[in-house]
Design a protein around this motif. Structure first.
Motif, PDB file in Angstrom:
ATOM      1  N   SER A 208     -17.372  17.113  -0.952  1.00 17.41           N
ATOM      2  CA  SER A 208     -16.701  18.410  -0.862  1.00 17.41           C
ATOM      3  C   SER A 208     -15.930  18.666  -2.139  1.00 17.41           C
ATOM      4  CB  SER A 208     -15.713  18.397   0.304  1.00 17.41           C
ATOM      5  OG  SER A 208     -16.399  18.254   1.518  1.00 17.41           O
ATOM      6  N   SER A 209     -16.369  19.648  -2.897  1.00 12.71           N
ATOM      7  CA  SER A 209     -15.649  19.966  -4.133  1.00 12.71           C
ATOM      8  C   SER A 209     -16.017  21.372  -4.565  1.00 12.71           C
ATOM      9  CB  SER A 209     -16.036  18.968  -5.235  1.00 12.71           C
ATOM     10  OG  SER A 209     -15.456  19.341  -6.456  1.00 12.71           O
ATOM     11  N   LYS A 210     -15.034  22.245  -4.559  1.00 15.47           N
ATOM     12  CA  LYS A 210     -15.310  23.630  -4.948  1.00 15.47           C
ATOM     13  C   LYS A 210     -15.940  23.675  -6.338  1.00 15.47           C
ATOM     14  CE  LYS A 210     -13.291  28.099  -5.851  1.00 15.47           C
ATOM     15  NZ  LYS A 210     -12.123  28.963  -5.963  1.00 15.47           N
ATOM     16  N   SER A 211     -15.338  22.949  -7.268  1.00 17.50           N
ATOM     17  CA  SER A 211     -15.802  22.996  -8.665  1.00 17.50           C
ATOM     18  C   SER A 211     -16.971  22.052  -8.922  1.00 17.50           C
ATOM     19  CB  SER A 211     -14.650  22.603  -9.584  1.00 17.50           C
ATOM     20  OG  SER A 211     -14.239  21.281  -9.254  1.00 17.50           O
ATOM     21  N   PHE A 212     -17.102  21.051  -8.100  1.00 18.41           N
ATOM     22  CA  PHE A 212     -18.047  19.946  -8.278  1.00 18.41           C
ATOM     23  C   PHE A 212     -17.896  19.283  -9.652  1.00 18.41           C
ATOM     24  CE2 PHE A 212     -21.791  17.518  -7.006  1.00 18.41           C
ATOM     25  CZ  PHE A 212     -21.622  17.507  -5.628  1.00 18.41           C
ATOM     26  N   THR A 213     -16.643  19.277 -10.147  1.00 17.27           N
ATOM     27  CA  THR A 213     -16.367  18.556 -11.405  1.00 17.27           C
ATOM     28  C   THR A 213     -15.200  17.592 -11.229  1.00 17.27           C
ATOM     29  OG1 THR A 213     -14.863  20.297 -12.099  1.00 17.27           O
ATOM     30  CG2 THR A 213     -17.115  20.454 -12.928  1.00 17.27           C
ATOM     31  N   THR A 214     -14.590  17.583 -10.049  1.00 16.78           N
ATOM     32  CA  THR A 214     -13.371  16.787  -9.883  1.00 16.78           C
ATOM     33  C   THR A 214     -13.700  15.300  -9.957  1.00 16.78           C
ATOM     34  OG1 THR A 214     -12.467  18.548  -8.550  1.00 16.78           O
ATOM     35  CG2 THR A 214     -11.375  16.419  -8.355  1.00 16.78           C
ATOM     36  N   ILE A 215     -13.084  14.648 -10.948  1.00 16.19           N
ATOM     37  CA  ILE A 215     -13.455  13.267 -11.270  1.00 16.19           C
ATOM     38  C   ILE A 215     -13.167  12.316 -10.109  1.00 16.19           C
ATOM     39  CG2 ILE A 215     -11.275  12.692 -12.432  1.00 16.19           C
ATOM     40  CD1 ILE A 215     -14.683  11.668 -13.739  1.00 16.19           C
TER      41      ILE A 215
END
Ligand code: F6P
Length: 558
Positions: A208-215
């Motif tokens: 689950s990640s809106k940005s799909f960049t959260t490390i």
């Protein structure tokens, strides 16, 4: 938007003068008025909001309502709900309220009705939930999925975690086959534990990640993927990587291309929109873990409760509008009584994660000091907010609330009714008595905080260490009972409170630029740590810390 700073308005100035008069008032004197309790209490959507223990008067509230009008709160509410670009720095709407509109509604955003898309996503969630509950979602080796692990952080973790915990009693019979877990920390603490206990053949990960960049989330996801591949593919179980990706990963994001790049099969991608802020996102696809625990029918009840609060927010006059009143009490405390600490104290173990959820909602939204037009504010904005279950906090930090030097405002939250549906009569009696005891503690604490020494009739002087000065303001929020609908209304109440305060302070509650630089600097620091190069760019403290890590690594290598 280029309006005069709020602290230059007539309403603000009048409140400053009025605050001078009110500063000496003690809550015990204000309660001489017997009608005060009902005069400051309002109801909506299964919630009762008692603001009578705020250190204010009718005159205060009337001046605060003038301030709200002068700040354009009615126009702000209209702008928010109609899809105007209220997220000014990112030039987009903030339409979490659209996620809980009923299917027959319509809302045009840039000429397109967003409601059908919202319900199409809910329908896709429903299909996934049904498959998992019916044990029809099978892992790559053919065994039904038993453990679902949500990998996400911040808004992609806290909302679902809080709600699944709060509503665990609402689990439908068929949901018992699936256990839902959460892993958020970048150090892998929670995930590492799961990987030692769960069977890879029956475990599904939801990234689950809106940005799909959260490390934080992507590091957990990589570890999970490698674990599955090592156990299922390399162990010779006759499955290939594509099967593992298809049967063991779901993605929830506003970035489909990034999910595809990572390897999430298109059929397993649930989408939401840029106009849904991360910390406002539990109402849609990010709520998949919630729907898995409470079932889709109860999830829709949660949405309906939030929508009831949205309707109230849109229609109730300012003086009866729960989110507006809650926001104004906060403005009065922070800006005029100089109370900058706010404690959230639920008296119901099911709301264990509510304070952590509100910490992000309030402080990430309103912990800002630049107005829409880039000026630095000349007044305080969001207070420091923290909390814990009230009964447990009584044995931890209430000492400070009662006798410390900090003024603190508290929100006491409790359901009126609980346990009346427990089948076994003896257990029901015990549990109902425990609930009564809990309510008694809740009401006693807010009363003592308000009255101080005056709460008891005890003759004679008491030594200083046994004195209670009282006069700590508080709000009491009662839910008729804790249900999906009242929880939805409660969360929406706080979301809208945050928006009203931001409107008055002239700040944007929907961005979070304050967290960006830290991510960049962390990236640089990680490179230096890994490559053992570039230390000269660092300050003396950071250099010493990094060198300590290198020394520890060298010792480990020996
Ligand atoms: O870094 C802060 C933040 O962007 C929050 O606003 C957000 O809820 C969280 O990180 C997770 O972001 P994402 O859902 O994009 O992984």
């Amino acid at each position: 938007m280029n309006q005069a700073p709020i602290d230059r308005t007539g309403a603000w100035q009048r409140l400053m003068e009025h605050a001078e008069e009110m500063r000496g008032a003690h809550l015990s004197q204000l309660f001489v008025d017997q009608a005060r309790g009902s005069a400051f209490t309002r109801r909506a959507a299964g919630l009762t909001l008692d603001l009578s223990k705020q250190r204010w008067s009718d005159a205060t509230l009337s001046l605060l309502l003038d301030l709200a009008r002068e700040a354009g709160v009615p126009e702000g509410i209209q702008a928010l709900l109609s899809g105007a670009h209220v997220n000014v720095s990112e030039d987009r709407p903030a339409l979490h309220t659209a996620l809980r509109l009923p299917p027959e509604a319509s809302l045009l955003v840039e000429g397109e009705d967003v409601v059908p898309g919202v319900h199409a996503t809910l329908d896709r969630m429903a299909t996934m939930v049904e498959r998992l509950h019916a044990r029809q979602w099978r892992g790559a080796t053919g065994r039904p999925i038993h453990d679902v692990v949500n990998l996400g952080v911040g808004g992609s973790d806290l909302g679902p975690l809080m709600v699944t915990h709060a509503l665990a009693d609402y689990r439908p019979a068929d949901a018992h086959h699936v256990a839902v877990h959460f892993a958020s920390t970048m150090d892998g603490s929670q995930l590492a534990d799961y990987l030692t206990r769960f069977n890879p053949e029956t475990t599904l990960f939801v990234i689950s990640s809106k940005s799909f960049t959260t490390i934080d989330t992507l590091s957990n996801a990589r570890t999970a993927r490698d674990w599955l591949m090592a156990r299922l593919v390399e162990d010779g179980k006759d499955v290939d990587e594509a099967m593992v990706m298809r049967q063991h990963f779901v993605g929830v994001s506003a970035k489909p291309e990034k999910m595809s790049e990572w390897g999430i099969a298109e059929v397993n991608q649930l989408l939401f929109w840029e106009w849904v802020g991360g910390r406002y996102s539990l109402w849609g696809a990010i709520g998949l873990p919630i729907a898995l625990v409470i079932g889709m029918a109860n999830f829709r009840e949660l949405l309906a409760g939030a929508h009831a609060m949205d309707e109230h927010f849109a229609q109730a006059p300012l003086a009866d509008n729960l989110p507006v009143l809650l926001a104004l009490a906060g403005i009065w405390n922070v800006n005029f009584l100089d109370i900058r600490a706010h404690s959230i104290l639920p008296y119901d173990g099911r709301l264990e994660h509510f304070a952590a959820y509100l910490e992000q909602l309030e402080m990430e939204s309103n912990g800002k000091s630049a107005t829409h037009d880039g000026r630095q504010v000349g007044y305080s904005t969001c207070p420091v907010l923290w909390g814990q279950l009230g009964p447990n906090a009584q044995h931890a930090f209430y000492q400070l609330l009662h006798q410390g030097t900090q003024p603190v405002v508290c929100d006491f939250i409790a359901p009126l009714t609980r346990y009346d549906d427990v089948e076994d009569a003896a257990t029901r009696d015990h549990l109902m008595a425990q609930h009564r005891l809990t309510l008694a503690n809740c009401f006693a604490q807010s009363r003592l905080l308000m009255l101080g020494d005056d709460a008891i009739d005890e003759p004679g002087e008491r030594p200083g260490h046994k004195r209670y000065r009282g006069n700590q303001p508080s709000t009491t929020l009662l839910l008729d009972r804790l249900t999906p609908a009242t929880l939805g209304a409660l969360i929406a109440l706080y979301e809208h409170k945050v928006f009203v305060q931001a409107t008055i302070w002239g700040i944007n509650p929907f961005d979070q630029w304050g967290v960006e630089l830290g991510k960049q600097i962390a990236g640089e620091t990680e490179r230096i740590l890994a490559e053992r190069d570039g230390l000269d760019r660092m300050d003396a403290s950071s250099r010493a810390l990094i060198e300590a890590v290198w020394r520890a690594e060298q010792e480990g290598e020996r």
